[in-house]
Design a protein around this motif. Sequence first.
Motif, mmCIF file in Angstrom:
data_model
loop_
_atom_site.group_PDB
_atom_site.id
_atom_site.type_symbol
_atom_site.label_atom_id
_atom_site.label_comp_id
_atom_site.label_asym_id
_atom_site.label_seq_id
_atom_site.Cartn_x
_atom_site.Cartn_y
_atom_site.Cartn_z
ATOM 1 N N UNK A 240 0.843 -1.185 0.000
ATOM 2 C CA UNK A 240 0.000 0.000 0.000
ATOM 3 C C UNK A 240 0.884 1.244 0.000
ATOM 4 N N UNK A 241 0.439 2.263 -0.725
ATOM 5 C CA UNK A 241 1.172 3.518 -0.755
ATOM 6 C C UNK A 241 2.112 3.657 -1.931
ATOM 7 N N UNK A 242 2.394 2.561 -2.629
ATOM 8 C CA UNK A 242 3.267 2.651 -3.792
ATOM 9 C C UNK A 242 2.502 3.239 -4.976
ATOM 10 N N UNK A 243 3.240 3.846 -5.890
ATOM 11 C CA UNK A 243 2.665 4.369 -7.124
ATOM 12 C C UNK A 243 3.378 3.712 -8.300
ATOM 13 N N UNK A 244 2.599 3.134 -9.200
ATOM 14 C CA UNK A 244 3.156 2.355 -10.297
ATOM 15 C C UNK A 244 2.957 3.060 -11.635
ATOM 16 N N UNK B 256 0.404 -12.599 10.253
ATOM 17 C CA UNK B 256 1.145 -12.588 11.521
ATOM 18 C C UNK B 256 2.577 -12.093 11.311
ATOM 19 N N UNK B 257 3.112 -11.424 12.312
ATOM 20 C CA UNK B 257 4.459 -10.863 12.217
ATOM 21 C C UNK B 257 5.502 -11.936 11.924
ATOM 22 N N UNK B 258 5.316 -13.123 12.494
ATOM 23 C CA UNK B 258 6.294 -14.197 12.306
ATOM 24 C C UNK B 258 6.421 -14.588 10.837
ATOM 25 N N UNK B 259 5.335 -14.510 10.088
ATOM 26 C CA UNK B 259 5.389 -14.846 8.665
ATOM 27 C C UNK B 259 6.218 -13.826 7.898
ATOM 28 N N UNK B 260 6.061 -12.554 8.242
ATOM 29 C CA UNK B 260 6.828 -11.509 7.565
ATOM 30 C C UNK B 260 8.314 -11.675 7.867
ATOM 31 N N UNK B 261 8.638 -11.975 9.114
ATOM 32 C CA UNK B 261 10.036 -12.191 9.490
ATOM 33 C C UNK B 261 10.621 -13.385 8.741
ATOM 34 N N UNK B 262 9.831 -14.442 8.597
ATOM 35 C CA UNK B 262 10.284 -15.610 7.839
ATOM 36 C C UNK B 262 10.562 -15.231 6.391
ATOM 37 N N UNK B 263 9.673 -14.453 5.802
ATOM 38 C CA UNK B 263 9.825 -14.051 4.407
ATOM 39 C C UNK B 263 11.129 -13.297 4.182
ATOM 40 N N UNK B 264 11.436 -12.366 5.076
ATOM 41 C CA UNK B 264 12.670 -11.579 4.948
ATOM 42 C C UNK B 264 13.896 -12.472 5.123
ATOM 43 N N UNK B 265 13.791 -13.435 6.031
ATOM 44 C CA UNK B 265 14.908 -14.358 6.264
ATOM 45 C C UNK B 265 15.197 -15.197 5.025
ATOM 46 N N UNK C 177 13.705 -7.153 -2.879
ATOM 47 C CA UNK C 177 12.405 -6.489 -2.944
ATOM 48 C C UNK C 177 11.910 -6.256 -4.365
ATOM 49 N N UNK C 178 12.427 -6.997 -5.319
ATOM 50 C CA UNK C 178 11.871 -6.924 -6.670
ATOM 51 C C UNK C 178 10.450 -7.472 -6.633
ATOM 52 N N UNK C 179 9.455 -6.711 -7.110
ATOM 53 C CA UNK C 179 8.048 -7.059 -6.859
ATOM 54 C C UNK C 179 7.465 -8.115 -7.788
ATOM 55 N N UNK C 180 8.242 -9.112 -8.169
ATOM 56 C CA UNK C 180 7.739 -10.128 -9.086
ATOM 57 C C UNK C 180 7.927 -11.518 -8.496
ATOM 58 N N UNK C 181 7.085 -12.432 -8.928
ATOM 59 C CA UNK C 181 7.147 -13.807 -8.444
ATOM 60 C C UNK C 181 6.662 -14.747 -9.537
ATOM 61 N N UNK C 182 7.499 -15.740 -9.854
ATOM 62 C CA UNK C 182 7.061 -16.829 -10.725
ATOM 63 C C UNK C 182 6.595 -17.958 -9.809
ATOM 64 N N UNK C 183 5.300 -18.101 -9.622
ATOM 65 C CA UNK C 183 4.784 -19.024 -8.609
ATOM 66 C C UNK C 183 4.912 -20.486 -9.019
ATOM 67 N N UNK C 184 5.056 -21.328 -8.013
ATOM 68 C CA UNK C 184 5.023 -22.769 -8.244
ATOM 69 C C UNK C 184 3.589 -23.185 -8.562
ATOM 70 N N UNK C 185 3.442 -24.411 -8.995
ATOM 71 C CA UNK C 185 2.103 -24.909 -9.319
ATOM 72 C C UNK C 185 1.206 -24.916 -8.079
ATOM 73 N N UNK D 120 6.406 -12.552 0.911
ATOM 74 C CA UNK D 120 5.320 -11.933 1.670
ATOM 75 C C UNK D 120 5.647 -10.496 2.064
ATOM 76 N N UNK D 121 6.918 -10.217 2.353
ATOM 77 C CA UNK D 121 7.294 -8.865 2.774
ATOM 78 C C UNK D 121 7.222 -7.859 1.629
ATOM 79 N N UNK D 122 6.970 -8.330 0.402
ATOM 80 C CA UNK D 122 6.724 -7.407 -0.701
ATOM 81 C C UNK D 122 5.341 -6.776 -0.589
ATOM 82 N N UNK D 123 4.477 -7.393 0.216
ATOM 83 C CA UNK D 123 3.121 -6.889 0.424
ATOM 84 C C UNK D 123 2.978 -6.107 1.727
ATOM 85 N N UNK D 124 3.701 -6.531 2.760
ATOM 86 C CA UNK D 124 3.519 -5.960 4.094
ATOM 87 C C UNK D 124 4.866 -5.654 4.749
ATOM 88 N N UNK D 125 4.919 -4.507 5.432
ATOM 89 C CA UNK D 125 6.103 -4.166 6.224
ATOM 90 C C UNK D 125 6.037 -4.778 7.615
#
Length: 256
Positions: free
Chosen positions: A57-61, A84-93, A98-106, A145-150
Amino acid sequence: MRPAFKISQMYGLQTQRLRNVAILTPSLFKIRSGRKRLFWQDDVLEFDSSTLLLTKAGQQLTFENEPSKERFLSAQMSFQRPPPEAMIELSITVNAQRTPSLKPSRSLMASLDFLFELDTDGLSETTQAYWLNGFYQQLAEVGKLHLLFDGHFVPFAQKVTELLQQTPWQGYQLDQVAAHFSVSRATLIRRLKDENTQFRTLLTRVRMNHAISLMQQGYRQQIDIAVRCGYQSQERFSQRFYKSFGITPSEYIKTL
């Protein structure tokens, strides 16, 4: 009952070039047809049906939507509930990039498609959170996940934005909005300033995004769109739209 996420779609029959489009809530974009070209910092990122775009949120594209087989179509999932905060911490770890792209698995794409098809009407907030947190966990495990939430909190500016989104055509006043949040006018101004924004900026972004949404829904008369966005003057609305996106309402309508 407040939904945990909302889904909207954007289409185009011709190339759409828009600048500084405000992301009002944490969002994920899935391209269904065509390509999106995102001008990101000093790079150009390409998105198609195999690549997801994730934004806070807050970004301009600034981007171009390019049709394929005469049509561009994308779906936006806007998240109303933080993880939950723990999920965001896991994501950063897992991955601090912070490149905002993801090639998702099946499996991740299957979970996303499930959420797109999920009928949240009648589901309790607890049930919605159950399904959504499973998807959040998958994003955390691949470091995205941290690409969506701080963090596990909703910024004050986003709370104000969500209020304005309910009735963007309303003639909001600072005192009225401050009273809604049980703060003084001065406190409202200060808290928004602390997050590097202003009330008028948020209101304009909400109204301009609403204008695009109305055009996507089939509205074509500019004076009608202007009034539905809180402007009594078509000229004033058109000027604001062009200043925001670098394209006039008429030019945008021609791409639909």
